[in-house]
Structures are given as C-alpha cells and as structure tokens.
Motif scaffolding. Structure first.
Motif, PDB file in Angstrom:
ATOM      1  N   HIS A 190       0.853  -1.179   0.000  1.00 22.16           N
ATOM      2  CA  HIS A 190       0.000   0.000   0.000  1.00 22.16           C
ATOM      3  C   HIS A 190       0.889   1.228   0.000  1.00 22.16           C
ATOM      4  O   HIS A 190       2.034   1.170   0.428  1.00 22.16           O
ATOM      5  CB  HIS A 190      -0.951  -0.018   1.196  1.00 22.16           C
ATOM      6  CG  HIS A 190      -0.246  -0.266   2.499  1.00 22.16           C
ATOM      7  ND1 HIS A 190      -0.325  -1.466   3.157  1.00 22.16           N
ATOM      8  CD2 HIS A 190       0.570   0.507   3.250  1.00 22.16           C
ATOM      9  CE1 HIS A 190       0.401  -1.403   4.261  1.00 22.16           C
ATOM     10  NE2 HIS A 190       0.952  -0.214   4.344  1.00 22.16           N
ATOM     11  N   GLU A 191       0.330   2.321  -0.510  1.00 24.31           N
ATOM     12  CA  GLU A 191       1.097   3.562  -0.566  1.00 24.31           C
ATOM     13  C   GLU A 191       1.418   4.038   0.836  1.00 24.31           C
ATOM     14  O   GLU A 191       0.600   3.926   1.739  1.00 24.31           O
ATOM     15  CB  GLU A 191       0.244   4.649  -1.217  1.00 24.31           C
ATOM     16  CG  GLU A 191      -0.105   4.422  -2.658  1.00 24.31           C
ATOM     17  CD  GLU A 191      -0.999   5.558  -3.145  1.00 24.31           C
ATOM     18  OE1 GLU A 191      -2.183   5.563  -2.780  1.00 24.31           O
ATOM     19  OE2 GLU A 191      -0.504   6.428  -3.861  1.00 24.31           O
ATOM     20  N   ASP A 192       2.600   4.591   1.009  1.00 28.84           N
ATOM     21  CA  ASP A 192       2.885   5.163   2.318  1.00 28.84           C
ATOM     22  C   ASP A 192       2.245   6.550   2.422  1.00 28.84           C
ATOM     23  O   ASP A 192       1.775   7.128   1.443  1.00 28.84           O
ATOM     24  CB  ASP A 192       4.388   5.203   2.585  1.00 28.84           C
ATOM     25  CG  ASP A 192       5.117   6.081   1.607  1.00 28.84           C
ATOM     26  OD1 ASP A 192       4.548   7.095   1.187  1.00 28.84           O
ATOM     27  OD2 ASP A 192       6.248   5.748   1.247  1.00 28.84           O
ATOM     28  N   THR A 193       2.223   7.051   3.634  1.00 30.03           N
ATOM     29  CA  THR A 193       1.507   8.293   3.917  1.00 30.03           C
ATOM     30  C   THR A 193       2.003   9.456   3.062  1.00 30.03           C
ATOM     31  O   THR A 193       1.220  10.290   2.612  1.00 30.03           O
ATOM     32  CB  THR A 193       1.674   8.651   5.409  1.00 30.03           C
ATOM     33  OG1 THR A 193       1.344   7.493   6.175  1.00 30.03           O
ATOM     34  CG2 THR A 193       0.779   9.793   5.799  1.00 30.03           C
ATOM     35  N   GLU A 194       3.309   9.489   2.810  1.00 34.37           N
ATOM     36  CA  GLU A 194       3.858  10.613   2.049  1.00 34.37           C
ATOM     37  C   GLU A 194       3.395  10.577   0.599  1.00 34.37           C
ATOM     38  O   GLU A 194       3.055  11.604   0.021  1.00 34.37           O
ATOM     39  CB  GLU A 194       5.388  10.580   2.129  1.00 34.37           C
ATOM     40  CG  GLU A 194       5.880  10.712   3.566  1.00 34.37           C
ATOM     41  CD  GLU A 194       7.365  10.985   3.660  1.00 34.37           C
ATOM     42  OE1 GLU A 194       8.077  10.796   2.652  1.00 34.37           O
ATOM     43  OE2 GLU A 194       7.813  11.415   4.741  1.00 34.37           O
ATOM     44  N   LEU A 241      -0.462  18.451   4.536  1.00 26.59           N
ATOM     45  CA  LEU A 241      -1.540  17.452   4.515  1.00 26.59           C
ATOM     46  C   LEU A 241      -1.484  16.513   5.725  1.00 26.59           C
ATOM     47  O   LEU A 241      -2.363  15.663   5.886  1.00 26.59           O
ATOM     48  CB  LEU A 241      -1.503  16.664   3.204  1.00 26.59           C
ATOM     49  CG  LEU A 241      -2.030  17.441   1.991  1.00 26.59           C
ATOM     50  CD1 LEU A 241      -1.904  16.648   0.713  1.00 26.59           C
ATOM     51  CD2 LEU A 241      -3.485  17.858   2.197  1.00 26.59           C
ATOM     52  N   GLN A 242      -0.465  16.691   6.540  1.00 29.08           N
ATOM     53  CA  GLN A 242      -0.384  15.868   7.754  1.00 29.08           C
ATOM     54  C   GLN A 242      -1.488  16.197   8.758  1.00 29.08           C
ATOM     55  O   GLN A 242      -1.694  15.446   9.716  1.00 29.08           O
ATOM     56  CB  GLN A 242       0.982  16.054   8.438  1.00 29.08           C
ATOM     57  CG  GLN A 242       1.904  14.859   8.233  1.00 29.08           C
ATOM     58  CD  GLN A 242       3.294  15.130   8.767  1.00 29.08           C
ATOM     59  OE1 GLN A 242       3.572  16.197   9.292  1.00 29.08           O
ATOM     60  NE2 GLN A 242       4.166  14.142   8.625  1.00 29.08           N
ATOM     61  N   CYS A 243      -2.200  17.299   8.520  1.00 26.61           N
ATOM     62  CA  CYS A 243      -3.305  17.639   9.420  1.00 26.61           C
ATOM     63  C   CYS A 243      -4.472  16.665   9.244  1.00 26.61           C
ATOM     64  O   CYS A 243      -5.365  16.616  10.071  1.00 26.61           O
ATOM     65  CB  CYS A 243      -3.763  19.072   9.199  1.00 26.61           C
ATOM     66  SG  CYS A 243      -4.493  19.371   7.576  1.00 26.61           S
ATOM     67  N   LEU A 244      -4.467  15.904   8.151  1.00 28.61           N
ATOM     68  CA  LEU A 244      -5.508  14.895   7.925  1.00 28.61           C
ATOM     69  C   LEU A 244      -4.970  13.498   8.246  1.00 28.61           C
ATOM     70  O   LEU A 244      -3.780  13.229   8.078  1.00 28.61           O
ATOM     71  CB  LEU A 244      -5.971  14.917   6.460  1.00 28.61           C
ATOM     72  CG  LEU A 244      -6.490  16.234   5.881  1.00 28.61           C
ATOM     73  CD1 LEU A 244      -6.982  16.019   4.454  1.00 28.61           C
ATOM     74  CD2 LEU A 244      -7.585  16.836   6.746  1.00 28.61           C
ATOM     75  N   GLN A 245      -5.867  12.643   8.691  1.00 30.56           N
ATOM     76  CA  GLN A 245      -5.515  11.228   8.848  1.00 30.56           C
ATOM     77  C   GLN A 245      -5.332  10.623   7.457  1.00 30.56           C
ATOM     78  O   GLN A 245      -5.991  11.065   6.514  1.00 30.56           O
ATOM     79  CB  GLN A 245      -6.645  10.480   9.583  1.00 30.56           C
ATOM     80  CG  GLN A 245      -6.891  10.960  10.996  1.00 30.56           C
ATOM     81  CD  GLN A 245      -5.678  10.727  11.889  1.00 30.56           C
ATOM     82  OE1 GLN A 245      -5.054   9.680  11.835  1.00 30.56           O
ATOM     83  NE2 GLN A 245      -5.336  11.740  12.688  1.00 30.56           N
TER      84      GLN A 245
END
Lengths: 148, 148
Positions: A6-10, B125-129
């Motif tokens: 799955h794609e990572d958060t970044e 965008l880190q402010c979103l889960q």
DNA sequence: TATTGTTATACTCTATAACTATA
DNA sequence: TATAGTTATAGAGTATAACAATA
C-alpha cells in the motif's frame, strides 16, 4: 524489485495535492471558458463579484482581499472603468483613498453572468451526494487552515 | 444524518467551490514562495518535475498533461533551454516532433528542489488522517472527471 | 513619517490564432 | 487533411521602484 503493498503516507499526500491542483485547474478552465462567452475575464469577474457583495471598499482593501498588489488592482480598475462597469469615488473622509462602486451597467453585468457561473459550479459538483460535498468542504477547510 | 434545513444543495456546492479555490491558492502561494527561494517558477518546476518522471515525452504530450496549450509549452521550453535545464531532441521516427530530456544540470536542479517542495506538501496534509486524505483524493477525482 | 493610489519597468504565464513543416 | 511545433499578439499577474497627495 518490490511492489508496495500500500502507498505510504507521504505518497498519499503528494498524490492528493496533485489531484487537488488538477481538479481546481479543470474547473477554473471551464469557468474561464464560460466567462469568455460573456466577454469578461476571471480576474475582472472576481473583482465585480467582490464589489457586488462589498461595495464601497478601497483599492487597498480590495488588493488585500484578492491577495494581489495594489498596482495590479490599479490596472484592473483602469480596464473596468473603461468598460463602464466600475467607478472610483474619492473618500470624503480620507482624500488619499477611493471608494469603489459598481455602475448600473456593472451591476447588470454581474447579474447577467453570475447565474451562468453558479450553474456551472453546481452542475459539476452534482456528481457528489450533498453529504459528500460537505465532507469535501470540511477536509479542504482543515487543509487551508494548515496552509495559512 | 440530517442535512441543515437552511443550506440547500446549491449553496453547499458554491461554498465548496470557493473553499476548493481558496485551499488551492493558499497552498500554491506557499509553494511559489518556496520555489522562489530556489530561483525557479512554479510552471518551470512543474515541467522539470514532469520530465523527471517521464523523460522523452513530446511537447504535445506535455501540454496535455500540464493542462496548458502547446504554444505555452513552447515559450516555457525556450526559457528552460536557455537556463540549460532541458534539451529538445528531434524524434527519429517523426520529424515533426521533439523528444524532451533533462540535462544533467536540469536533473540536479530537480533533485535539489523536489525534496523541499514535497516536504511542504506532506507537512501541510499531515493535518488529515491518512484515510481522510484518501477520501479527499477520491472526492476530488470524481469532481475532476465531471469537469473534463 | 506613513499611507493611498498612480506610474513605470521588466519579466513570467496563459490563451488564441495564424503559420511551417511533416505525416 | 491532420498533426507537431513555432510565432505573434494580448491580457493578466509578479516584483520593484519611484512619485504625489494626504494623513
């Protein structure tokens, strides 16, 4: 070579920004096309629409609201005055400032174009359920607050 | 879940579009500022970053991807070639077309600037889960498809 | 001294449309 | 005839700077 499960958060963040930009640009392009049919540019329409809701603002206030320089506003206003849509009126209390007003032609122009602009936006966002649209707006609000 | 009685679907759509525009413009303004510190414009960076992932595309393909006209791409490329970051190579199979490549200086420029650009987007965008970011992207994709 | 608006320069970005060379 | 790229023109935006009139 390993495929990501799955794609990572970044990656998610980066792709979401690209999508945000593409969605905005596509809609904006459509709006520009619609406005062109009524022989008005987006910058000019934004200025007229702002005056429609806030007549009597100064050029400096307008520049701050639209996030452009006062020099830009000055040039834009020159074109809008030439078109007969806007008038500069000297502020009675501060001789340095102008108060900006729509002429009757300017008001008629806004009222003629605004329904087409609004209809385009409404039609495009109709692909989402009302609750989804509210969710979208909420997420965007949080991102904007973060980008301030 | 019950919708507010006084905000009809059309108002929701219009306000969501305004929010989309504001969020995009605020983030874009931040990115422009960051890029300016590295002495490159947004349009130029977008072009270099696109080539970084898709070297060998034609000018026409680039125009379609970046949602601008081919005349626009032509002028942009003139400036980027002058800066020594990009080269046009004639297509061996179609004498009308150019294949676009980064120079080693162009590749170095992208690699120097991209981390700063990406970090800004990721941080914002880190402010979103992560799941919310995915939801946001999905909604934007549907709107873009509608605006095509 | 600071602010409002104007003027000036110079550059970038964008769209449109006419143009060329080639397919 | 259609397509890839170029060029010209125009509007718009950015940045900077100087300037006059007024606060």
């Amino acid at each position: 070579m390993q495929l990501p499960i799955h794609e990572d958060t970044e990656q998610i963040a980066l792709r979401t920004w690209v999508q945000l930009a593409r969605t905005f640009l596509r809609m904006q392009r459509r709006i520009v096309t619609t406005l062109a049919e009524h022989e008005i540019t987006l910058a000019q329409f934004d200025l007229l629409a702002t005056l429609h809701h806030s007549e009597g603002v100064t050029q400096q206030e307008l520049a701050e609201w639209l996030l452009v320089t006062k020099g830009n506003i000055c040039g834009l206003l020159d074109r809008l005055e030439r078109a007969g849509w806007v008038s500069r009126r000297p502020d009675v209390r501060d001789a340095r400032a102008n108060r900006l007003h729509l002429t009757s032609e300017g008001r008629a122009k806004v009222q003629a174009v605004l329904p087409h602009h609004d209809a385009l936006v409404i039609r495009t966002l109709q692909c989402l359920q009302p609750q989804e649209t509210i969710t979208l707006r909420g997420l965007l609000e949080r991102v904007e607050a973060e980008a301030e």
